[in-house]
Design a protein around this motif. Structure first.
Motif, PDB file in Angstrom:
ATOM      1  N   ILE A 186     -17.843 101.891 -72.411  1.00  0.00           N
ATOM      2  CA  ILE A 186     -17.865 103.301 -72.824  1.00  0.00           C
ATOM      3  C   ILE A 186     -16.492 103.700 -73.351  1.00  0.00           C
ATOM      4  N   GLN A 187     -15.438 103.236 -72.672  1.00  0.00           N
ATOM      5  CA  GLN A 187     -14.072 103.573 -73.103  1.00  0.00           C
ATOM      6  C   GLN A 187     -13.717 102.911 -74.429  1.00  0.00           C
ATOM      7  N   ILE A 188     -14.195 101.693 -74.655  1.00  0.00           N
ATOM      8  CA  ILE A 188     -13.928 101.016 -75.922  1.00  0.00           C
ATOM      9  C   ILE A 188     -14.610 101.765 -77.073  1.00  0.00           C
ATOM     10  N   VAL A 189     -15.880 102.115 -76.883  1.00  0.00           N
ATOM     11  CA  VAL A 189     -16.607 102.881 -77.911  1.00  0.00           C
ATOM     12  C   VAL A 189     -15.905 104.198 -78.187  1.00  0.00           C
ATOM     13  N   LYS A 190     -15.501 104.865 -77.128  1.00  0.00           N
ATOM     14  CA  LYS A 190     -14.814 106.156 -77.278  1.00  0.00           C
ATOM     15  C   LYS A 190     -13.469 106.014 -77.994  1.00  0.00           C
ATOM     16  N   ALA A 191     -12.700 104.949 -77.684  1.00  0.00           N
ATOM     17  CA  ALA A 191     -11.403 104.742 -78.328  1.00  0.00           C
ATOM     18  C   ALA A 191     -11.561 104.559 -79.832  1.00  0.00           C
ATOM     19  N   VAL A 192     -12.569 103.785 -80.230  1.00  0.00           N
ATOM     20  CA  VAL A 192     -12.822 103.571 -81.658  1.00  0.00           C
ATOM     21  C   VAL A 192     -13.201 104.881 -82.337  1.00  0.00           C
ATOM     22  N   LEU A 193     -14.090 105.647 -81.711  1.00  0.00           N
ATOM     23  CA  LEU A 193     -14.509 106.936 -82.278  1.00  0.00           C
ATOM     24  C   LEU A 193     -13.332 107.905 -82.387  1.00  0.00           C
ATOM     25  N   LEU A 194     -12.519 107.953 -81.324  1.00  0.00           N
ATOM     26  CA  LEU A 194     -11.397 108.902 -81.305  1.00  0.00           C
ATOM     27  C   LEU A 194     -10.355 108.543 -82.359  1.00  0.00           C
ATOM     28  N   MET A 195     -10.010 107.259 -82.469  1.00  0.00           N
ATOM     29  CA  MET A 195      -9.030 106.846 -83.477  1.00  0.00           C
ATOM     30  C   MET A 195      -9.550 107.127 -84.882  1.00  0.00           C
ATOM     31  N   ALA A 196     -10.831 106.851 -85.127  1.00  0.00           N
ATOM     32  CA  ALA A 196     -11.406 107.097 -86.451  1.00  0.00           C
ATOM     33  C   ALA A 196     -11.418 108.581 -86.772  1.00  0.00           C
ATOM     34  N   GLY A 197     -11.838 109.405 -85.814  1.00  0.00           N
ATOM     35  CA  GLY A 197     -11.885 110.853 -86.034  1.00  0.00           C
ATOM     36  C   GLY A 197     -10.509 111.449 -86.249  1.00  0.00           C
ATOM     37  N   THR A 198      -9.542 111.010 -85.438  1.00  0.00           N
ATOM     38  CA  THR A 198      -8.176 111.535 -85.559  1.00  0.00           C
ATOM     39  C   THR A 198      -7.549 111.116 -86.885  1.00  0.00           C
ATOM     40  N   LEU A 199      -7.780 109.869 -87.278  1.00  0.00           N
ATOM     41  CA  LEU A 199      -7.246 109.384 -88.552  1.00  0.00           C
ATOM     42  C   LEU A 199      -7.830 110.175 -89.726  1.00  0.00           C
ATOM     43  N   ALA A 200      -9.133 110.424 -89.684  1.00  0.00           N
ATOM     44  CA  ALA A 200      -9.773 111.180 -90.762  1.00  0.00           C
ATOM     45  C   ALA A 200      -9.175 112.580 -90.876  1.00  0.00           C
ATOM     46  N   LEU A 201      -8.993 113.255 -89.746  1.00  0.00           N
ATOM     47  CA  LEU A 201      -8.413 114.608 -89.768  1.00  0.00           C
ATOM     48  C   LEU A 201      -6.967 114.583 -90.268  1.00  0.00           C
ATOM     49  N   THR A 202      -6.203 113.582 -89.825  1.00  0.00           N
ATOM     50  CA  THR A 202      -4.801 113.477 -90.248  1.00  0.00           C
ATOM     51  C   THR A 202      -4.701 113.301 -91.758  1.00  0.00           C
ATOM     52  N   VAL A 203      -5.537 112.420 -92.302  1.00  0.00           N
ATOM     53  CA  VAL A 203      -5.540 112.195 -93.756  1.00  0.00           C
ATOM     54  C   VAL A 203      -5.908 113.485 -94.492  1.00  0.00           C
ATOM     55  N   LEU A 204      -6.898 114.212 -93.993  1.00  0.00           N
ATOM     56  CA  LEU A 204      -7.318 115.463 -94.641  1.00  0.00           C
ATOM     57  C   LEU A 204      -6.215 116.516 -94.599  1.00  0.00           C
ATOM     58  N   VAL A 205      -5.504 116.602 -93.481  1.00  0.00           N
ATOM     59  CA  VAL A 205      -4.385 117.554 -93.391  1.00  0.00           C
ATOM     60  C   VAL A 205      -3.310 117.202 -94.408  1.00  0.00           C
ATOM     61  N   LEU A 206      -2.933 115.923 -94.477  1.00  0.00           N
ATOM     62  CA  LEU A 206      -1.884 115.505 -95.403  1.00  0.00           C
ATOM     63  C   LEU A 206      -2.322 115.670 -96.858  1.00  0.00           C
ATOM     64  N   LEU A 207      -3.610 115.417 -97.140  1.00  0.00           N
ATOM     65  CA  LEU A 207      -4.111 115.634 -98.503  1.00  0.00           C
ATOM     66  C   LEU A 207      -4.036 117.109 -98.893  1.00  0.00           C
ATOM     67  N   ARG A 208      -4.289 117.991 -97.920  1.00  0.00           N
ATOM     68  CA  ARG A 208      -4.226 119.430 -98.203  1.00  0.00           C
ATOM     69  C   ARG A 208      -2.826 119.830 -98.671  1.00  0.00           C
TER      70      ARG A 208
END
Length: 532
Positions: A186-208
């Motif tokens: 469960i923690q491995i699945v969550k870590a992958v989801l969290l890193m992917a979600g955080t990376l996507a938001l970070t890229v969108l902020v920097l693109l803005r």
């Protein structure tokens, strides 16, 4: 929030819960019922798998929701949590990981009891581990309540309360049915989801901001209402000597607390060797370091795009900054992009909470069963591992109930701040006894007991009599005032007390340290000879 937000986010919540319950059910059908299987997953995980699981265990609601919220509210001073949480892993890597894996079996008490009288040591260390775990669990419960309150428009206290109860019930199911193996996946699945979600938001902020980090910081300072002060130290911890001591106290707790967290220490037992434990930490540092760098972008992004006042209006503690940022990045309220991004972030945050509470509950129930129950039952009745596992499952339910009750009480506090308290207690009670046991030849049983209680009791009492509980508008009980300790985090006082108490207990003890057992434990810790 609109009905679309609610529907989509709830569908994603349900999907994650269904997947994790599926993992738990599958694992429960293949388990052997042994203590080693329940507590450590059979020690079969690779360093990479365990590194992802450690990252999943560590990157909690405090990280995803709380730290970004504090940066959005206080700018530079909010980054202290990101820096402290990351630097703490150097202590774990250099001083703890390999030695703990070689010396212990399931819990912190195993490391200490190797060269001491077992009963008093296990009772003390078990009590401390449960106290730290419950404090950490409260933070996750508060994060879950804040998230669902935002999702439902922030108007339903009943929905918030039922969310906390639901998270508590799910964590008990994960632990009692699946043990460490299900919890790890469960923690491995969550870590992958969290890193992917955080990376996507970070890229969108920097693109803005077209990749211009300076423009991001400038806009954040302008919209914060504080101007350049937002980018300089002192906004949260610059109001006088009390605030400065609070700053030092928090920094000390964050850097030293990780090495004393029971759910982090228990992860070192899930790999086959000490070398694998060290490599797990290296994997975890890489993932956690990248994640905390991204939380800085998200925190300043929330201040720049959402605005500090809007974040504070949604949640006074700042716990909803990232979901609000996602809504803005997707196109704003009412837009399809905003609806989807908000729902995805809310679901990832909810997944984060569920995974972390499962790990903490497992570690604390192991302490209850393996340390407290095994020490307090009548002498002459040998340990029965299967009976011990049954007690651990019952303990998970009891700990869940306590965490739910405290989570409902502390629902208006920042989750990163609450985790800071848990770190302070861990650094005060667990770290001194761990370091003394590993590195001090003359350490005795009385030193262990005095060190644990000499750090735990002052830390808890100082929190009770601090502005966290009473005497301030943001306190748990704002209507009363029995505050006598001025600092919000007790670490500056309680951590030295824990080390001092351990030293005093040892030098005042008539008991002599067992040289042979110390030599045996030293060889075992450094070489792994005789390790389980």
């Amino acid at each position: 929030m609109s009905g679309d937000h609610q529907t989509l986010a709830l569908l994603l919540f349900s999907a994650f819960v269904a997947v994790t319950l599926g993992i738990t059910t599958w694992v429960s059908r293949h388990r052997h019922g042994s203590a080693e299987e329940f507590y450590t997953g059979g020690r079969l995980f690779s360093p990479m798998e365990n590194g992802f699981a450690i990252a999943g265990d560590y990157m909690s609601a405090a990280s995803f929701l709380g730290i970004s919220g504090l940066i959005a509210l206080f700018g530079y001073d909010g980054m202290l949590y990101s820096v402290g949480f990351l630097v703490a892993w150097l202590v774990v890597l250099l001083l703890v990981a390999e030695l703990v894996r070689n010396c212990g079996r399931f819990t912190l008490a195993d490391v200490v009891a190797a060269r001491m009288r077992e009963r008093p040591v296990r009772i003390a260390a078990g009590t401390s581990s449960v106290a730290v775990s419950v404090l950490y669990l409260v933070a996750q419960m508060v994060g879950a309540g804040s998230l669902v309150a935002l999702l439902l428009g922030g108007t339903s206290e009943a929905a918030r309360a039922w969310t906390v109860i639901g998270v508590g019930a799910l964590m008990v199911v994960y632990v009692t049915l699946g043990g460490m193996r299900a919890t790890t996946w469960i923690q491995i699945v969550k870590a992958v989801l969290l890193m992917a979600g955080t990376l996507a938001l970070t890229v969108l902020v920097l693109l803005r901001f077209h990749g211009d980090f300076d423009a991001l910081l400038t806009t954040a300072a302008e919209r914060s209402g504080h101007g350049k002060e937002f980018l300089a130290p002192g906004l949260a911890y610059g109001g006088g000597w009390t605030a400065r001591f609070d700053f030092m106290s928090l920094g000390l707790a964050l850097v030293l607390g990780t090495a004393g967290l029971p759910h982090i220490l228990s992860r070192f037992y899930t790999v086959p060797t000490a070398r694998a434990a060290r490599r797990s930490v290296v994997w975890a540092i890489g993932l956690i370091g990248g994640f905390y760098l991204m939380t800085i972008v998200l925190g300043f992004g929330a201040a720049a795009l959402v605005g500090t006042d809007e974040v504070r209006a949604s949640s006074a503690a700042g716990n909803t900054a990232v979901p609000l940022l996602a809504l803005d990045l997707g196109g704003g309220a009412g837009s399809t992009g905003g609806t989807v991004l908000f729902a995805v972030v809310a679901a990832v945050a909810f997944a984060t909470i569920l995974a972390v509470v499962a790990g903490i509950t497992l570690a604390s129930s192991a302490s209850v069963a393996h340390d407290l129950y095994a020490s307090l039952k009548r002498p002459g009745r040998g340990r029965k591992p299967r009976g011990e596992v049954a007690v651990a499952r019952l303990a998970a339910a009891g700990i869940g109930a306590v965490a739910i009750a405290l989570g409902l009480l502390a629902r208006d506090l920042n989750v990163a701040f609450l985790v800071g308290l848990a770190f302070a207690v861990a650094a005060s009670a667990n770290l001194p006894v761990l370091l003394y046991s590993l590195f001090w030849r003359n350490f005795t049983t009385r030193g262990v007991v005095w060190s644990v209680y000499g750090g735990l009791v002052p830390a808890v009492l100082l929190v009770v009599f601090s502005p966290v509980v009473s005497g301030s508008p943001e306190a748990i009980f704002p209507g009363v005032d029995f505050q006598v300790f001025p600092l919000q985090n007790p670490g500056l006082v309680s951590i030295p007390l824990g080390f001092l108490a351990g030293w005093l207990g040892t030098v005042l003890s008539r008991e002599r340290a067992d040289e042979a057992r110390h030599a045996e434990s030293e060889v075992r810790s450094l070489t792994g000879a005789g390790a389980v």
